[in-house]
Design a protein around this motif. Sequence first.
Motif, PDB file in Angstrom:
ATOM      1  N   GLY A   1     -32.338  -5.110   8.790  1.00 53.61           N
ATOM      2  CA  GLY A   1     -33.759  -5.406   8.690  1.00 53.61           C
ATOM      3  C   GLY A   1     -34.412  -5.448  10.056  1.00 53.61           C
ATOM      4  O   GLY A   1     -33.737  -5.580  11.074  1.00 53.61           O
ATOM      5  N   ARG A   2     -35.724  -5.314  10.074  1.00 48.12           N
ATOM      6  CA  ARG A   2     -36.483  -5.364  11.322  1.00 48.12           C
ATOM      7  C   ARG A   2     -37.341  -6.618  11.323  1.00 48.12           C
ATOM      8  O   ARG A   2     -38.048  -6.912  10.357  1.00 48.12           O
ATOM      9  N   VAL A   3     -37.270  -7.342  12.409  1.00 49.96           N
ATOM     10  CA  VAL A   3     -38.029  -8.579  12.554  1.00 49.96           C
ATOM     11  C   VAL A   3     -39.503  -8.219  12.749  1.00 49.96           C
ATOM     12  O   VAL A   3     -39.847  -7.439  13.634  1.00 49.96           O
ATOM     13  N   ILE A   4     -40.361  -8.805  11.915  1.00 46.98           N
ATOM     14  CA  ILE A   4     -41.786  -8.533  12.019  1.00 46.98           C
ATOM     15  C   ILE A   4     -42.578  -9.765  12.446  1.00 46.98           C
ATOM     16  O   ILE A   4     -43.749  -9.669  12.774  1.00 46.98           O
ATOM     17  N   ARG A   5     -41.917 -10.919  12.476  1.00 47.76           N
ATOM     18  CA  ARG A   5     -42.576 -12.146  12.933  1.00 47.76           C
ATOM     19  C   ARG A   5     -41.507 -13.184  13.257  1.00 47.76           C
ATOM     20  O   ARG A   5     -40.514 -13.296  12.533  1.00 47.76           O
ATOM     21  N   VAL A   6     -41.751 -13.949  14.328  1.00 44.30           N
ATOM     22  CA  VAL A   6     -40.845 -15.021  14.708  1.00 44.30           C
ATOM     23  C   VAL A   6     -41.669 -16.264  15.012  1.00 44.30           C
ATOM     24  O   VAL A   6     -42.676 -16.186  15.715  1.00 44.30           O
ATOM     25  N   ASP A   7     -41.248 -17.409  14.467  1.00 40.80           N
ATOM     26  CA  ASP A   7     -41.864 -18.675  14.839  1.00 40.80           C
ATOM     27  C   ASP A   7     -40.929 -19.827  14.534  1.00 40.80           C
ATOM     28  O   ASP A   7     -40.365 -19.916  13.459  1.00 40.80           O
ATOM     29  N   ARG A   8     -40.722 -20.656  15.540  1.00 40.70           N
ATOM     30  CA  ARG A   8     -39.947 -21.900  15.420  1.00 40.70           C
ATOM     31  C   ARG A   8     -38.573 -21.737  14.784  1.00 40.70           C
ATOM     32  O   ARG A   8     -38.222 -22.451  13.854  1.00 40.70           O
ATOM     33  N   GLY A   9     -37.812 -20.786  15.287  1.00 44.98           N
ATOM     34  CA  GLY A   9     -36.453 -20.613  14.803  1.00 44.98           C
ATOM     35  C   GLY A   9     -36.321 -19.892  13.479  1.00 44.98           C
ATOM     36  O   GLY A   9     -35.227 -19.774  12.939  1.00 44.98           O
ATOM     37  N   GLN A  10     -37.418 -19.437  12.936  1.00 47.55           N
ATOM     38  CA  GLN A  10     -37.426 -18.687  11.687  1.00 47.55           C
ATOM     39  C   GLN A  10     -38.037 -17.324  11.961  1.00 47.55           C
ATOM     40  O   GLN A  10     -38.831 -17.165  12.881  1.00 47.55           O
ATOM     41  N   CYS A  11     -37.677 -16.347  11.156  1.00 50.79           N
ATOM     42  CA  CYS A  11     -38.296 -15.036  11.318  1.00 50.79           C
ATOM     43  C   CYS A  11     -38.498 -14.378   9.959  1.00 50.79           C
ATOM     44  O   CYS A  11     -37.799 -14.677   8.999  1.00 50.79           O
ATOM     45  N   ASP A  12     -39.494 -13.508   9.903  1.00 52.51           N
ATOM     46  CA  ASP A  12     -39.715 -12.669   8.738  1.00 52.51           C
ATOM     47  C   ASP A  12     -39.071 -11.329   9.046  1.00 52.51           C
ATOM     48  O   ASP A  12     -39.289 -10.762  10.124  1.00 52.51           O
ATOM     49  N   VAL A  13     -38.265 -10.850   8.125  1.00 49.77           N
ATOM     50  CA  VAL A  13     -37.505  -9.622   8.316  1.00 49.77           C
ATOM     51  C   VAL A  13     -37.816  -8.676   7.164  1.00 49.77           C
ATOM     52  O   VAL A  13     -37.709  -9.056   6.003  1.00 49.77           O
ATOM     53  N   VAL A  14     -38.215  -7.451   7.507  1.00 52.81           N
ATOM     54  CA  VAL A  14     -38.432  -6.456   6.465  1.00 52.81           C
ATOM     55  C   VAL A  14     -37.096  -5.756   6.220  1.00 52.81           C
ATOM     56  O   VAL A  14     -36.429  -5.315   7.153  1.00 52.81           O
ATOM     57  N   THR A  15     -36.681  -5.749   4.961  1.00 52.26           N
ATOM     58  CA  THR A  15     -35.434  -5.109   4.551  1.00 52.26           C
ATOM     59  C   THR A  15     -35.756  -4.081   3.479  1.00 52.26           C
ATOM     60  O   THR A  15     -36.896  -3.981   3.027  1.00 52.26           O
ATOM     61  N   ALA A  16     -34.756  -3.359   3.048  1.00 53.51           N
ATOM     62  CA  ALA A  16     -34.962  -2.379   1.983  1.00 53.51           C
ATOM     63  C   ALA A  16     -35.422  -3.049   0.694  1.00 53.51           C
ATOM     64  O   ALA A  16     -36.100  -2.444  -0.121  1.00 53.51           O
ATOM     65  N   GLY A  17     -35.084  -4.319   0.517  1.00 54.49           N
ATOM     66  CA  GLY A  17     -35.484  -5.055  -0.681  1.00 54.49           C
ATOM     67  C   GLY A  17     -36.790  -5.805  -0.541  1.00 54.49           C
ATOM     68  O   GLY A  17     -37.218  -6.482  -1.465  1.00 54.49           O
ATOM     69  N   GLY A  18     -37.434  -5.715   0.608  1.00 52.35           N
ATOM     70  CA  GLY A  18     -38.695  -6.421   0.840  1.00 52.35           C
ATOM     71  C   GLY A  18     -38.588  -7.356   2.036  1.00 52.35           C
ATOM     72  O   GLY A  18     -37.581  -7.397   2.741  1.00 52.35           O
ATOM     73  N   VAL A  19     -39.623  -8.137   2.231  1.00 51.02           N
ATOM     74  CA  VAL A  19     -39.673  -9.075   3.361  1.00 51.02           C
ATOM     75  C   VAL A  19     -39.008 -10.375   2.951  1.00 51.02           C
ATOM     76  O   VAL A  19     -39.239 -10.890   1.861  1.00 51.02           O
ATOM     77  N   LEU A  20     -38.155 -10.896   3.839  1.00 47.94           N
ATOM     78  CA  LEU A  20     -37.509 -12.176   3.583  1.00 47.94           C
ATOM     79  C   LEU A  20     -37.596 -13.057   4.815  1.00 47.94           C
ATOM     80  O   LEU A  20     -37.830 -12.586   5.918  1.00 47.94           O
ATOM     81  N   ARG A  21     -37.433 -14.350   4.611  1.00 45.25           N
ATOM     82  CA  ARG A  21     -37.468 -15.342   5.685  1.00 45.25           C
ATOM     83  C   ARG A  21     -36.026 -15.686   6.025  1.00 45.25           C
ATOM     84  O   ARG A  21     -35.206 -15.913   5.137  1.00 45.25           O
ATOM     85  N   ALA A  22     -35.719 -15.728   7.337  1.00 46.10           N
ATOM     86  CA  ALA A  22     -34.348 -16.024   7.763  1.00 46.10           C
ATOM     87  C   ALA A  22     -34.364 -16.953   8.966  1.00 46.10           C
ATOM     88  O   ALA A  22     -35.290 -16.932   9.777  1.00 46.10           O
TER      89      ALA A  22
END
Length: 144
Positions: free
Chosen positions: A34-55
């Motif tokens: 996945g590709r990171v599309i946003r990072v804040d406070r130790g969490q990131c939004d990652v776009v994957t083949a299945g959609g965007v997820l929080r990690a």
Amino acid sequence: MTSSSVFSTLAPYGWDEAWADAFAPYDTEGLLPGRVIRVDRGQCDVVTAGGVLRADTAFVTPHDPMRVVCTGDWVAVEPGGTPRYVRAYLPRRTAFVRSTSSKRSEGQILAANVDHAIVAVSLAVELDLGRVERFLALAWESAM
């Protein structure tokens, strides 16, 4: 998901054969690319083949500010769990870096794997050439 569907889904975000090759060891572990599309406070939004997820980035957060996960990084994410975790990130091709405001001479990474940068300023106010020069110097020093 098949590797061809992963490839076609992530290609608009920059996924290519080189990224697929770099990701191969993590694929055998069952992790998701996945590709990171946003990072804040130790969490990131990652776009994957299945959609965007929080990690959560707890497992890949070093003390070096140049090695933290940032927008643009390609990462290996757990396929499930609450919370999900980023387990690794792939080597960066480029990094958009600025110097920190601290007294130490270290950088702060702003974005990774950037192919193009655009410097845009408002035409509603008088042009500040010094500001434009700082933006251009930042892009130049980041080896974009």
